[in-house]
Motif scaffolding. Structure first.
Motif, PDB file in Angstrom:
ATOM      1  N   ASN A   1      12.481  65.377 151.828  1.00  0.00           N
ATOM      2  CA  ASN A   1      12.414  65.200 150.380  1.00  0.00           C
ATOM      3  C   ASN A   1      13.756  64.683 149.881  1.00  0.00           C
ATOM      4  O   ASN A   1      14.755  64.689 150.602  1.00  0.00           O
ATOM      5  CB  ASN A   1      12.056  66.514 149.692  1.00  0.00           C
ATOM      6  N   PHE A   2      13.781  64.254 148.635  1.00  0.00           N
ATOM      7  CA  PHE A   2      15.041  63.855 148.004  1.00  0.00           C
ATOM      8  C   PHE A   2      14.949  64.086 146.500  1.00  0.00           C
ATOM      9  O   PHE A   2      13.865  64.023 145.903  1.00  0.00           O
ATOM     10  CB  PHE A   2      15.384  62.389 148.310  1.00  0.00           C
ATOM     11  N   SER A   3      16.080  64.388 145.911  1.00  0.00           N
ATOM     12  CA  SER A   3      16.187  64.553 144.462  1.00  0.00           C
ATOM     13  C   SER A   3      16.912  63.348 143.903  1.00  0.00           C
ATOM     14  O   SER A   3      18.000  63.005 144.374  1.00  0.00           O
ATOM     15  CB  SER A   3      16.950  65.834 144.118  1.00  0.00           C
ATOM     16  N   ALA A   4      16.320  62.689 142.930  1.00  0.00           N
ATOM     17  CA  ALA A   4      16.921  61.458 142.404  1.00  0.00           C
ATOM     18  C   ALA A   4      16.587  61.292 140.931  1.00  0.00           C
ATOM     19  O   ALA A   4      15.562  61.782 140.444  1.00  0.00           O
ATOM     20  CB  ALA A   4      16.434  60.250 143.194  1.00  0.00           C
ATOM     21  N   ALA A   5      17.469  60.572 140.244  1.00  0.00           N
ATOM     22  CA  ALA A   5      17.247  60.232 138.835  1.00  0.00           C
ATOM     23  C   ALA A   5      16.720  58.805 138.734  1.00  0.00           C
ATOM     24  O   ALA A   5      17.037  57.956 139.584  1.00  0.00           O
ATOM     25  CB  ALA A   5      18.548  60.377 138.044  1.00  0.00           C
ATOM     26  N   HIS A   6      15.947  58.542 137.710  1.00  0.00           N
ATOM     27  CA  HIS A   6      15.380  57.198 137.523  1.00  0.00           C
ATOM     28  C   HIS A   6      14.800  57.087 136.119  1.00  0.00           C
ATOM     29  O   HIS A   6      14.729  58.062 135.373  1.00  0.00           O
ATOM     30  CB  HIS A   6      14.287  56.919 138.566  1.00  0.00           C
ATOM     31  N   PHE A   7      14.364  55.903 135.783  1.00  0.00           N
ATOM     32  CA  PHE A   7      13.520  55.698 134.605  1.00  0.00           C
ATOM     33  C   PHE A   7      12.535  54.587 134.951  1.00  0.00           C
ATOM     34  O   PHE A   7      12.893  53.568 135.538  1.00  0.00           O
ATOM     35  CB  PHE A   7      14.339  55.334 133.355  1.00  0.00           C
TER      36      PHE A   7
ATOM     37  N   GLY B   1      23.185  48.876 134.513  1.00  0.00           N
ATOM     38  CA  GLY B   1      21.855  48.331 134.323  1.00  0.00           C
ATOM     39  C   GLY B   1      21.724  47.817 132.908  1.00  0.00           C
ATOM     40  O   GLY B   1      21.987  48.564 131.953  1.00  0.00           O
ATOM     41  N   ILE B   2      21.356  46.554 132.752  1.00  0.00           N
ATOM     42  CA  ILE B   2      21.228  45.943 131.425  1.00  0.00           C
ATOM     43  C   ILE B   2      19.742  45.868 131.081  1.00  0.00           C
ATOM     44  O   ILE B   2      18.974  45.165 131.744  1.00  0.00           O
ATOM     45  CB  ILE B   2      21.843  44.534 131.362  1.00  0.00           C
ATOM     46  N   PHE B   3      19.359  46.601 130.046  1.00  0.00           N
ATOM     47  CA  PHE B   3      17.956  46.639 129.633  1.00  0.00           C
ATOM     48  C   PHE B   3      17.872  46.533 128.118  1.00  0.00           C
ATOM     49  O   PHE B   3      18.488  47.324 127.395  1.00  0.00           O
ATOM     50  CB  PHE B   3      17.281  47.941 130.104  1.00  0.00           C
ATOM     51  N   ASP B   4      17.135  45.559 127.627  1.00  0.00           N
ATOM     52  CA  ASP B   4      16.920  45.361 126.196  1.00  0.00           C
ATOM     53  C   ASP B   4      18.259  45.346 125.440  1.00  0.00           C
ATOM     54  O   ASP B   4      18.422  46.020 124.421  1.00  0.00           O
ATOM     55  CB  ASP B   4      15.996  46.461 125.659  1.00  0.00           C
TER      56      ASP B   4
ATOM     57  N   GLU C   1      16.344  46.483 141.915  1.00  0.00           N
ATOM     58  CA  GLU C   1      16.994  45.169 141.952  1.00  0.00           C
ATOM     59  C   GLU C   1      16.059  44.035 141.538  1.00  0.00           C
ATOM     60  O   GLU C   1      16.507  42.962 141.139  1.00  0.00           O
ATOM     61  CB  GLU C   1      17.522  44.898 143.353  1.00  0.00           C
ATOM     62  N   LYS C   2      14.728  44.249 141.660  1.00  0.00           N
ATOM     63  CA  LYS C   2      13.778  43.163 141.448  1.00  0.00           C
ATOM     64  C   LYS C   2      12.971  43.308 140.155  1.00  0.00           C
ATOM     65  O   LYS C   2      11.933  42.670 139.999  1.00  0.00           O
ATOM     66  CB  LYS C   2      12.828  43.057 142.643  1.00  0.00           C
ATOM     67  N   SER C   3      13.450  44.131 139.243  1.00  0.00           N
ATOM     68  CA  SER C   3      12.739  44.284 137.974  1.00  0.00           C
ATOM     69  C   SER C   3      12.844  43.002 137.158  1.00  0.00           C
ATOM     70  O   SER C   3      13.926  42.415 137.043  1.00  0.00           O
ATOM     71  CB  SER C   3      13.325  45.440 137.172  1.00  0.00           C
ATOM     72  N   PRO C   4      11.732  42.567 136.548  1.00  0.00           N
ATOM     73  CA  PRO C   4      11.808  41.389 135.669  1.00  0.00           C
ATOM     74  C   PRO C   4      12.466  41.703 134.319  1.00  0.00           C
ATOM     75  O   PRO C   4      12.752  40.779 133.551  1.00  0.00           O
ATOM     76  CB  PRO C   4      10.333  41.008 135.481  1.00  0.00           C
ATOM     77  N   TYR C   5      12.707  42.984 134.044  1.00  0.00           N
ATOM     78  CA  TYR C   5      13.225  43.380 132.733  1.00  0.00           C
ATOM     79  C   TYR C   5      14.610  44.026 132.793  1.00  0.00           C
ATOM     80  O   TYR C   5      15.191  44.320 131.747  1.00  0.00           O
ATOM     81  CB  TYR C   5      12.256  44.368 132.064  1.00  0.00           C
ATOM     82  N   LEU C   6      15.128  44.252 133.978  1.00  0.00           N
ATOM     83  CA  LEU C   6      16.426  44.907 134.123  1.00  0.00           C
ATOM     84  C   LEU C   6      17.338  44.027 134.981  1.00  0.00           C
ATOM     85  O   LEU C   6      16.923  43.542 136.034  1.00  0.00           O
ATOM     86  CB  LEU C   6      16.264  46.272 134.798  1.00  0.00           C
ATOM     87  N   SER C   7      18.548  43.834 134.534  1.00  0.00           N
ATOM     88  CA  SER C   7      19.536  43.135 135.357  1.00  0.00           C
ATOM     89  C   SER C   7      20.644  44.119 135.733  1.00  0.00           C
ATOM     90  O   SER C   7      20.897  45.090 135.001  1.00  0.00           O
ATOM     91  CB  SER C   7      20.115  41.923 134.618  1.00  0.00           C
ATOM     92  N   ILE C   8      21.271  43.864 136.859  1.00  0.00           N
ATOM     93  CA  ILE C   8      22.287  44.783 137.374  1.00  0.00           C
ATOM     94  C   ILE C   8      23.619  44.046 137.485  1.00  0.00           C
ATOM     95  O   ILE C   8      23.676  42.925 138.004  1.00  0.00           O
ATOM     96  CB  ILE C   8      21.861  45.350 138.748  1.00  0.00           C
ATOM     97  N   GLU C   9      24.643  44.678 136.988  1.00  0.00           N
ATOM     98  CA  GLU C   9      26.005  44.146 137.090  1.00  0.00           C
ATOM     99  C   GLU C   9      26.884  45.170 137.803  1.00  0.00           C
ATOM    100  O   GLU C   9      26.715  46.382 137.627  1.00  0.00           O
ATOM    101  CB  GLU C   9      26.591  43.861 135.699  1.00  0.00           C
TER     102      GLU C   9
ATOM    103  N   ARG D   1       9.497  44.746 128.519  1.00  0.00           N
ATOM    104  CA  ARG D   1      10.840  44.242 128.184  1.00  0.00           C
ATOM    105  C   ARG D   1      11.592  45.182 127.258  1.00  0.00           C
ATOM    106  O   ARG D   1      12.824  45.224 127.269  1.00  0.00           O
ATOM    107  CB  ARG D   1      10.719  42.855 127.540  1.00  0.00           C
ATOM    108  N   THR D   2      10.862  45.974 126.480  1.00  0.00           N
ATOM    109  CA  THR D   2      11.515  46.844 125.487  1.00  0.00           C
ATOM    110  C   THR D   2      11.174  48.327 125.658  1.00  0.00           C
ATOM    111  O   THR D   2      11.683  49.157 124.902  1.00  0.00           O
ATOM    112  CB  THR D   2      11.119  46.419 124.063  1.00  0.00           C
ATOM    113  N   GLU D   3      10.313  48.667 126.609  1.00  0.00           N
ATOM    114  CA  GLU D   3       9.886  50.059 126.769  1.00  0.00           C
ATOM    115  C   GLU D   3      10.263  50.592 128.142  1.00  0.00           C
ATOM    116  O   GLU D   3       9.994  49.952 129.170  1.00  0.00           O
ATOM    117  CB  GLU D   3       8.371  50.175 126.601  1.00  0.00           C
ATOM    118  N   ARG D   4      10.872  51.747 128.150  1.00  0.00           N
ATOM    119  CA  ARG D   4      11.192  52.439 129.389  1.00  0.00           C
ATOM    120  C   ARG D   4      11.246  53.944 129.132  1.00  0.00           C
ATOM    121  O   ARG D   4      11.331  54.389 127.979  1.00  0.00           O
ATOM    122  CB  ARG D   4      12.530  51.973 129.954  1.00  0.00           C
TER     123      ARG D   4
END
Length: 202
Positions: A55-61, A134-137, A118-126, A66-69
């Motif tokens: 198992n693993f414990s991790a954070a995410h959304f 993570g750049i979102f909206d 890394e492959k989200s159409p709505y999130l970019s990573i810097e 494009r505007t909802e998460r």
């Protein structure tokens, strides 16, 4: 009186292995000393690995548009692996300890991390020397390098995570070189909610 010629006794036609009916394709054929052919069905067994330690414990959304998460939150993800393989003459399948070890390592790599896709159409990573963002909206979510991991997936969902685990497993020589007919990976984020990915031999 007319005598009809005697009929020769019919001799069974010898059938080659390649001419056997299709339903025999999954059996083993062996010749015994008495000349008889015995058909031995192949024994397959499905091994399930559902150890509590895998198992693993991790954070995410999860990102919906494009505007909802979702808000950033965490789960205790449980991983279950299954493998379908032949049973050998000693009554065992392949050494599935390699599968258990690989699953545990994948879990350890993600444990106590924030996962970004890394492959989200709505999130970019810097990335810079200090932070992974993570750049979102038009909003920037900033994380220390030590606290985040990025994965080549489209979303941090049980659907994508199960396929990520499966792909990583089947890239390992110690697993892909085994006589395994099917591999199933199931990842749950809570009881009763899971995503399943399946690989089968072609």
């Amino acid at each position: 009186m007319t005598f009809l010629p005697k009929k020769k006794p019919s001799v069974p036609h010898k059938t080659e292995h390649s001419q056997l009916p299709q339903f025999l394709a999954s059996v083993n054929i062996s010749n015994h000393l008495n000349g008889c052919i015995t058909l031995e069905p192949e024994k397959l067994c499905r091994i399930e690995l559902s150890k509590e330690a895998i198992n693993f414990s991790a954070a995410h959304f999860t990102i919906f548009s494009r505007t909802e998460r979702e808000d950033l939150h965490g789960h205790n993800f449980q991983v279950i692996g299954e493998a379908l393989a032949p049973v050998d003459l000693n009554g065992l399948v392949f050494d599935y300890a390699v599968l258990k070890k690989a699953l545990k390592q994948l879990c350890d790599d993600l444990d106590e991390k924030t996962i970004l896709p890394e492959k989200s159409p709505y999130l970019s990573i810097e990335k810079d020397s200090q932070y992974v963002s993570g750049i979102f909206d038009n909003q920037k979510l900033m994380f220390l390098h030590r606290d985040v991991i990025t994965l080549p997936i489209a979303n941090v969902s049980v659907e994508e995570l199960s396929h990520y685990f499966l792909k990583k497993l089947m890239e390992l020589p110690e697993i892909k070189n085994k006589d395994i007919r099917e591999v199933v990976i199931k990842i749950s984020s809570s009881p009763g909610q899971a995503g399943t990915a399946i690989w089968r031999t072609s």
